[in-house]
Design a protein around this motif. Structure first.
Motif, PDB file in Angstrom:
ATOM      1  N   UNK A 201       0.837  -1.216   0.000  1.00 45.12           N
ATOM      2  CA  UNK A 201       0.000   0.000   0.000  1.00 45.12           C
ATOM      3  C   UNK A 201       0.868   1.261   0.000  1.00 45.12           C
ATOM      4  N   UNK A 202       1.883   1.287   0.863  1.00 41.50           N
ATOM      5  CA  UNK A 202       2.715   2.505   0.961  1.00 41.50           C
ATOM      6  C   UNK A 202       3.403   2.806  -0.362  1.00 41.50           C
ATOM      7  N   UNK A 203       3.871   1.752  -1.023  1.00 37.86           N
ATOM      8  CA  UNK A 203       4.541   1.977  -2.316  1.00 37.86           C
ATOM      9  C   UNK A 203       3.546   2.481  -3.356  1.00 37.86           C
ATOM     10  N   UNK A 204       2.337   1.919  -3.341  1.00 41.23           N
ATOM     11  CA  UNK A 204       1.323   2.350  -4.318  1.00 41.23           C
ATOM     12  C   UNK A 204       0.921   3.811  -4.070  1.00 41.23           C
ATOM     13  N   UNK A 205       0.712   4.169  -2.795  1.00 39.08           N
ATOM     14  CA  UNK A 205       0.327   5.556  -2.474  1.00 39.08           C
ATOM     15  C   UNK A 205       1.430   6.520  -2.886  1.00 39.08           C
ATOM     16  N   UNK A 206       2.679   6.086  -2.669  1.00 38.89           N
ATOM     17  CA  UNK A 206       3.806   6.959  -3.020  1.00 38.89           C
ATOM     18  C   UNK A 206       3.857   7.216  -4.525  1.00 38.89           C
ATOM     19  N   UNK A 207       3.497   6.208  -5.320  1.00 42.47           N
ATOM     20  CA  UNK A 207       3.470   6.402  -6.786  1.00 42.47           C
ATOM     21  C   UNK A 207       2.408   7.445  -7.146  1.00 42.47           C
ATOM     22  N   UNK A 208       1.241   7.324  -6.515  1.00 44.48           N
ATOM     23  CA  UNK A 208       0.171   8.281  -6.803  1.00 44.48           C
ATOM     24  C   UNK A 208       0.607   9.707  -6.490  1.00 44.48           C
ATOM     25  N   UNK A 209       1.433   9.844  -5.444  1.00 45.87           N
ATOM     26  CA  UNK A 209       1.825  11.175  -4.976  1.00 45.87           C
ATOM     27  C   UNK A 209       2.997  11.799  -5.734  1.00 45.87           C
ATOM     28  N   UNK A 210       3.517  11.086  -6.724  1.00 46.38           N
ATOM     29  CA  UNK A 210       4.599  11.690  -7.533  1.00 46.38           C
ATOM     30  C   UNK A 210       4.013  12.895  -8.280  1.00 46.38           C
ATOM     31  N   UNK A 211       4.710  14.036  -8.213  1.00 45.41           N
ATOM     32  CA  UNK A 211       4.097  15.219  -8.841  1.00 45.41           C
ATOM     33  C   UNK A 211       4.376  15.258 -10.354  1.00 45.41           C
ATOM     34  N   UNK A 212       3.664  16.172 -11.014  1.00 47.68           N
ATOM     35  CA  UNK A 212       3.678  16.185 -12.485  1.00 47.68           C
ATOM     36  C   UNK A 212       4.962  16.733 -13.104  1.00 47.68           C
ATOM     37  N   UNK A 213       5.894  17.142 -12.248  1.00 42.84           N
ATOM     38  CA  UNK A 213       7.146  17.663 -12.814  1.00 42.84           C
ATOM     39  C   UNK A 213       8.052  16.532 -13.323  1.00 42.84           C
ATOM     40  N   UNK A 214       7.733  15.286 -12.985  1.00 44.40           N
ATOM     41  CA  UNK A 214       8.573  14.165 -13.439  1.00 44.40           C
ATOM     42  C   UNK A 214       8.139  13.720 -14.839  1.00 44.40           C
ATOM     43  N   UNK A 215       9.108  13.577 -15.738  1.00 43.00           N
ATOM     44  CA  UNK A 215       8.750  13.113 -17.089  1.00 43.00           C
ATOM     45  C   UNK A 215       9.175  11.661 -17.327  1.00 43.00           C
ATOM     46  N   UNK A 216       9.776  11.049 -16.317  1.00 40.96           N
ATOM     47  CA  UNK A 216      10.191   9.651 -16.436  1.00 40.96           C
ATOM     48  C   UNK A 216       9.995   8.956 -15.090  1.00 40.96           C
ATOM     49  N   UNK A 217       9.273   7.838 -15.101  1.00 42.31           N
ATOM     50  CA  UNK A 217       9.082   7.065 -13.863  1.00 42.31           C
ATOM     51  C   UNK A 217       9.569   5.646 -14.140  1.00 42.31           C
ATOM     52  N   UNK A 218      10.466   5.184 -13.286  1.00 40.72           N
ATOM     53  CA  UNK A 218      11.052   3.850 -13.493  1.00 40.72           C
ATOM     54  C   UNK A 218      10.674   2.949 -12.325  1.00 40.72           C
ATOM     55  N   UNK A 219      10.044   1.830 -12.651  1.00 42.62           N
ATOM     56  CA  UNK A 219       9.677   0.840 -11.637  1.00 42.62           C
ATOM     57  C   UNK A 219      10.691  -0.301 -11.760  1.00 42.62           C
ATOM     58  N   UNK A 220      11.358  -0.612 -10.669  1.00 46.52           N
ATOM     59  CA  UNK A 220      12.410  -1.627 -10.716  1.00 46.52           C
ATOM     60  C   UNK A 220      11.942  -2.893  -9.999  1.00 46.52           C
ATOM     61  N   UNK A 221      11.999  -4.001 -10.723  1.00 48.09           N
ATOM     62  CA  UNK A 221      11.593  -5.264 -10.097  1.00 48.09           C
ATOM     63  C   UNK A 221      11.392  -6.335 -11.140  1.00 48.09           C
ATOM     64  N   UNK A 222      10.831  -7.427 -10.685  1.00 44.82           N
ATOM     65  CA  UNK A 222      10.698  -8.609 -11.524  1.00 44.82           C
ATOM     66  C   UNK A 222       9.286  -8.691 -12.094  1.00 44.82           C
ATOM     67  N   UNK A 223       9.191  -9.088 -13.344  1.00 44.43           N
ATOM     68  CA  UNK A 223       7.871  -9.266 -13.991  1.00 44.43           C
ATOM     69  C   UNK A 223       6.965 -10.200 -13.187  1.00 44.43           C
ATOM     70  N   UNK A 224       7.575 -11.159 -12.495  1.00 43.18           N
ATOM     71  CA  UNK A 224       6.778 -12.147 -11.758  1.00 43.18           C
ATOM     72  C   UNK A 224       6.276 -11.618 -10.414  1.00 43.18           C
ATOM     73  N   UNK A 225       6.700 -10.414 -10.056  1.00 43.36           N
ATOM     74  CA  UNK A 225       6.319  -9.875  -8.742  1.00 43.36           C
ATOM     75  C   UNK A 225       5.001  -9.118  -8.838  1.00 43.36           C
ATOM     76  N   UNK A 226       4.006  -9.625  -8.130  1.00 48.53           N
ATOM     77  CA  UNK A 226       2.676  -8.998  -8.178  1.00 48.53           C
ATOM     78  C   UNK A 226       2.730  -7.566  -7.654  1.00 48.53           C
ATOM     79  N   UNK A 227       3.391  -7.356  -6.513  1.00 44.77           N
ATOM     80  CA  UNK A 227       3.386  -5.994  -5.945  1.00 44.77           C
ATOM     81  C   UNK A 227       4.097  -5.011  -6.864  1.00 44.77           C
ATOM     82  N   UNK A 228       5.125  -5.475  -7.585  1.00 46.03           N
ATOM     83  CA  UNK A 228       5.847  -4.570  -8.494  1.00 46.03           C
ATOM     84  C   UNK A 228       4.992  -4.246  -9.719  1.00 46.03           C
TER      85      UNK A 228
END
Ligand code: SF4
Length: 287
Positions: A201-228
């Motif tokens: 939950x905390x990671x998901x909320x943090x993604x929502x709170x990224x402000x619009x000044x970012x033009x690139x968002x990188x999620x690091x993890x494994x394709x098999x990981x549900x939370x990622x």
């Protein structure tokens, strides 16, 4: 390029627990082979590291055959996501030595479900068909009905006016709200427990709170990981202004064209090693 790490980063408590358990099993049994029954956690880098310490992984599809060949006393480890109770019974009959690395949050959910079933209630489990955590829960009883996040549920199967509703720990918290609404529209007396784990939950909320000044968002993890994967889903739906990348490690990121981007945010799954994120952070800073 400007770069920010979206917090939290690093392993969640369940992953720390599982990795510690695996190394403990190795240390306490120096003369035995040690096998994890499936992926200990959903990250290939972690699994490769375990292999270097002679903690071997048996692929999910091979487990049933392979355990029959293991000599009595061989050490087996159950993964962080839970396991089928029939498998546990078989392992005991075979005389294998068990270390259980199931995440405490997953264990607690299974216990709640068992209590509800014992009290005579039907249980609706919201999860992803084929995911190990979901399959482990469904193995508890035929009286658990799956609300598959992709296929929904057949409400005719639910005859209890106040069924207990619970979910896989790593679902998308926004989609889960909609599913709860749907269930309450069909079964107003349903008793709902929202069991997305704090780490997800905390990671998901943090993604929502990224402000619009970012033009690139990188999620690091494994394709098999549900939370990622859920972090990626939420980033795509909530940040149309940015390019969203899902990469396993720096090698994968190097293959992407990120020329011209000015400000990057990096988030990662709960089983992604910090050093993998650090490599990506340093690479982006140099761009
Ligand atoms: S992501 Fe959540 S459920 Fe999965 S291991 Fe971590 S704490 Fe446990």
């Amino acid at each position: 390029m400007k770069v920010e790490l979206v917090k939290p980063q690093g392993y969640c408590g369940g992953v720390v627990n599982a990795i510690k358990m695996a190394y403990l099993a190795r240390k306490e049994n120096p003369d035995q082979e040690v096998y994890v029954l499936g992926a200990l956690v959903h990250n290939q880098t972690v699994i490769d590291e375990l292999e270097k310490s002679n903690i071997h992984t048996i692929l999910e599809k091979d487990i049933n055959n392979k355990i029959e060949e293991l000599p009595k006393g061989t050490v087996v480890i159950f993964t962080a996501h839970g396991h089928d109770e029939k498998l546990e019974n078989r392992v005991k009959v075979l005389g294998l030595k068990i270390y259980d690395a199931t995440c405490p949050h997953v264990v607690a959910n299974a216990n709640k479900i068992k209590e509800e079933l014992k009290a005579g209630h039907q249980v609706i489990y919201i999860g992803q068909s084929g995911h190990k955590e979901t399959e482990a829960v469904l193995s508890i009883s035929k009286d658990i009905s799956l609300y598959d996040i992709k296929l929904l549920i057949n409400y005719y199967l639910i005859t209890d006016e106040s069924p207990f509703v619970i979910n896989q720990t790593t679902l998308n918290f926004l989609s889960l709200k909609d599913i709860h609404k749907d269930i309450l529209e069909h079964i107003p007396g349903a008793r709902i427990a929202d069991e997305i784990c704090v780490a997800s939950r905390k990671r998901q909320e943090a993604i929502l709170n990224i402000d619009n000044s970012f033009d690139l968002i990188i999620i690091v993890g494994d394709e098999s990981s549900s939370n990622t994967r859920k972090l990626f889903e939420i980033a795509v739906s909530s940040h149309p202004q940015a390019k969203i990348l899902f990469v396993h490690d720096l090698e994968a990121l190097r293959k992407e064209n990120i020329d011209g981007y000015k400000k990057a945010a990096i988030s990662s799954g709960a089983s992604t090693p910090s050093y993998v994120v650090d490599d990506i952070y340093n690479y982006l800073l140099s761009k």
